[in-house]
Design an enzyme around this catalytic site. Structure first.
Site, PDB file in Angstrom:
ATOM      1  N   ASP A   1       0.919  -1.308   0.065  1.00  0.00           N
ATOM      2  CA  ASP A   1       0.135   0.310  -0.073  1.00  0.00           C
ATOM      3  C   ASP A   1       0.919   1.122  -0.057  1.00  0.00           C
ATOM      4  O   ASP A   1       1.909   1.300   0.707  1.00  0.00           O
ATOM      5  CB  ASP A   1      -0.899   0.014   1.297  1.00  0.00           C
ATOM      6  CG  ASP A   1      -1.779   1.146   1.444  1.00  0.00           C
ATOM      7  OD1 ASP A   1      -2.638   1.276   0.316  1.00  0.00           O
ATOM      8  OD2 ASP A   1      -1.765   2.024   2.359  1.00  0.00           O
TER       9      ASP A   1
ATOM     10  N   GLU B   1       1.610  -0.414  -5.163  1.00  0.00           N
ATOM     11  CA  GLU B   1       0.602   0.558  -5.554  1.00  0.00           C
ATOM     12  C   GLU B   1       1.249   1.831  -5.726  1.00  0.00           C
ATOM     13  O   GLU B   1       1.516   2.431  -4.453  1.00  0.00           O
ATOM     14  CB  GLU B   1      -0.495   0.382  -4.425  1.00  0.00           C
ATOM     15  CG  GLU B   1      -1.602   1.347  -4.801  1.00  0.00           C
ATOM     16  CD  GLU B   1      -2.198   2.325  -3.737  1.00  0.00           C
ATOM     17  OE1 GLU B   1      -2.957   2.992  -3.935  1.00  0.00           O
ATOM     18  OE2 GLU B   1      -1.472   2.196  -2.544  1.00  0.00           O
TER      19      GLU B   1
END
Length: 648
Positions: free
Chosen positions: A311, A354
């Site tokens: 993330d 990401e």
């Protein structure tokens, strides 16, 4: 085993502080250890600025007197060994800070935690689970992740499905419910929103306190092992969402663990993550590197996880709160070190970043100057396509480049195409509801968008609910709107997804060369006035190719000329306008022969029927002799395995 061997060696401590103890979870935390007829429970914690550390729990009435930990080095490692088996006991560390504050902290290395809202750690052994996934491991070691098909189903365990009374499904219940569903729909992987222990349901796991503790909301860690094991036995890979950039500031967690900022940056502007109200890990500190890299390897070692989706990589590459996007050298070096160590430990493990920035070489190997990820989310493609699809069809000619731009950079990284949870929450509307037009047009355009996604170079990730035509955006406190499947159009989109994944996995041209220029060729990307795009996808074999046609307007063309590369007989193998999918039925039922009429820069051409908002796949008809040995491909899920690991 003598008692003194229960203590860490000088070398272990040196590695931990240096940032190179990648099995630190085997030293720190709570461990029940045996020596002949003697059983010990060892507790080890890092609290460099504490004046005193005591062990408290339900075994001593939460009174730390007589349970003081012993400081074993100047850098602040503390240990307590008790001649008892405390397996299953609740505990915390009672820390006296340099300012004589008394704070109660959960164990950063605990393997299990109380169910929220309670916050104590639990002594728990991860040993003795009998894995049954050897065949899965053997098979996936022979595969190449870049040239295998991938359709990843992103799931939030707390809201995919619930009991009638609102209770959460357990890990074992999810295995019974989710795995058959995933198989039925043809998904190759399940990606799960973070399962590290976290205090607040509404954070979806992105603000954690227990990085080594699979959240107890859904059961025990061994229950989660069972879930992964069942996935593997059924040919499904498991990817975990992972958050090494920041952590929550709840009082029992990592924040100001010993009264000072030992896990986060010392400078407030670097430490405070103002967007999420969290604290940023100090990625330049050796102990933090040991903690986080050990955590990545921990999920592989104990839970057989196949990949990690990392993330908020941008929050690591660049300094937080930096207006000028200043590069963070500590973050960059941490990412390189992490990816090297993970791939050294397990060469087939997949690391997915990401990253929303244009930072170069995210998926290039570290020894070639890259960050070392295996995939990067293609956020640019996602944003462009959603903006294009939300444009009214009659105005799409003004946004034509939103479709074509991604092919300028599609092979600069190994990309994954994401329509994730972030795109269908907080007022953004569901994928279906983003589509303009009336009821029928919304469904037709969703089918078109999904088809174009599967035909575009890159692997595919979609958030739960898209496959049933969820009209409302994701509601994290409720289950999906399963009642929609009582309605015909939602049944149709569900069937469409099943058939789309099937044709995708059977068509090597759609995935074998995702990462190479050789796998894609435009036929016509310049039809601005009609918003019709056509291109070729190619497999590794010379004559293995598909012609893709996408019509992004509601106009039906009974005859439409398309250039093709060879004089052959063609047939349509997929059409989103089929009536079984809820379409109008403008399909090409018969085969058609290419004409010696050059068009679109190709030596031959065909005339086809193009439906409104249609996605079509046509392919050359293979004669019987050509088909020999090239029949229906075996449908295989791609997931990434474990090989013999480096010993530490």
């Amino acid at each position: 085993m003598a008692v003194n061997t229960l203590y860490p060696t000088e070398y272990q401590l040196h590695l931990f502080h240096e940032g190179n103890l990648f099995q630190s979870h085997q030293l720190f935390g709570s461990h029940v250890l045996t020596d002949s007829d003697k059983v010990y429970t060892r507790f080890c914690v890092w609290a460099p600025n504490a004046k005193e550390v005591r062990l408290v729990g339900n075994f001593n009435s939460w009174n730390g007197e007589g349970y003081e930990l012993h400081r074993v080095n100047n850098e602040g490692v503390w240990i307590f060994i008790i001649n008892q088996d405390l397996n299953g006991c609740l505990y915390k560390y009672e820390i006296i800070t340099a300012h004589n504050e008394k704070v109660l902290k959960a164990d950063p290395f605990a393997f299990y935690s109380e169910v929220r809202p309670n916050t104590a750690s639990i002594v728990y052994s991860l040993k003795d689970y009998q894995w049954q996934d050897n065949l899965w491991i053997q098979r996936k070691e022979k595969r190449s992740y870049l040239s295998d098909p991938q359709v990843i189903y992103e799931v939030h365990f707390g809201s995919w499905k619930k009991h009638d009374n609102g209770d959460l499904l357990t890990y074992r219940e999810m295995a019974s419910e989710l795995i058959p569903y995933v198989i039925e729909h043809g998904f190759t992987h399940i990606e799960i929103l973070p399962l590290i222990e976290h205090p607040f349901d509404g954070s979806w796991g992105y603000q954690g306190t227990g990085y080594f503790s699979a959240t107890s909301r859904y059961g025990t860690p061994k229950d989660f092992m069972y879930f992964v094991d069942q996935c593997h036995q059924n040919g499904i890979g498991v990817i975990l969402d992972w958050v090494p950039g920041h952590f929550c500031k709840d009082s029992h967690g990592l924040y100001r663990f010993d009264g000072s900022h030992i896990y986060s940056y010392q400078t407030e502007s670097d430490r405070e993550n103002r967007v999420w109200g969290t604290a940023n890990f100090d990625l330049g500190k050796g102990e933090v590197q040991s903690f986080l890299i050990s955590n990545a390897l921990f999920w592989i070692e104990y839970f057989h996880i196949d990949g990690i989706r990392m993330d908020a990589v941008a929050n690591i590459i660049y300094w937080p709160n930096s207006i000028e996007n200043r590069l963070n050298p500590f973050g960059i070096e941490f990412l390189k070190k992490l990816n090297v160590e993970v791939h050294d430990y397990d060469p087939t493990f997949v690391m997915i970043g990401e990253d929303s920035t244009d930072f170069p070489n995210v998926t290039a190997p570290v020894h070639y100057g890259g960050l070392g990820f295996d995939y990067k989310w293609n956020m640019g493609w996602m944003n462009d396509m959603l903006e294009y699809m939300e444009t009214p069809p009659y105005s799409r000619s003004n946004a034509h480049s939103k479709v074509t731009f991604s092919l300028w950079y599609a092979f600069s990284e190994n990309f994954m195409l994401p329509f994730s949870h972030d795109e269908v929450v907080h007022g953004k509307k569901s994928l279906l509801d983003k589509m303009p037009g009336d009821y029928w047009e919304k469904f037709a355009q969703l089918r078109l968008l999904l088809g174009y996604m599967f035909a575009h170079p890159g692997k595919n990730l979609l958030f739960m609910g898209f496959e049933i035509g969820q009209f409302s955006e994701w509601k994290d406190k409720e289950q999906l709107d399963w009642n929609l499947l009582d309605y015909e159009m939602h049944q149709n989109i569900n069937m469409y997804v099943k058939q789309l994944t099937k044709i995708y996995k059977r068509s090597k041209a759609l995935y074998e060369l995702d990462h190479m220029h050789d796998g894609f060729e435009w036929i016509d990307c310049n039809n601005v006035s009609q918003s019709v795009f056509s291109f070729i996808r190619k497999g590794k074999k010379e004559n293995d190719y598909l012609v893709i046609i996408c019509n992004f307007t509601g106009v039906h063309y009974p005859e439409f000329k398309i250039g093709v590369p060879a004089q052959a007989e063609f047939r349509e193998i997929f059409n989103s306008d089929h009536q079984d999918f809820g379409g109008a039925g403008f399909i090409n039922k018969k085969t058609f022969t290419a004409l010696e009429e050059p068009f679109h820069g190709k030596p031959y051409s065909v005339n086809v029927t193009i439906p409104p908002f249609g996605f079509q796949i046509i392919r050359p008809v293979k004669k019987r002799k050509e088909r020999k040995g090239n029949g229906k491909e075996t449908v295989r899920s791609h997931a990434i395995g474990r090989r013999e690991r480096k010993q530490t």
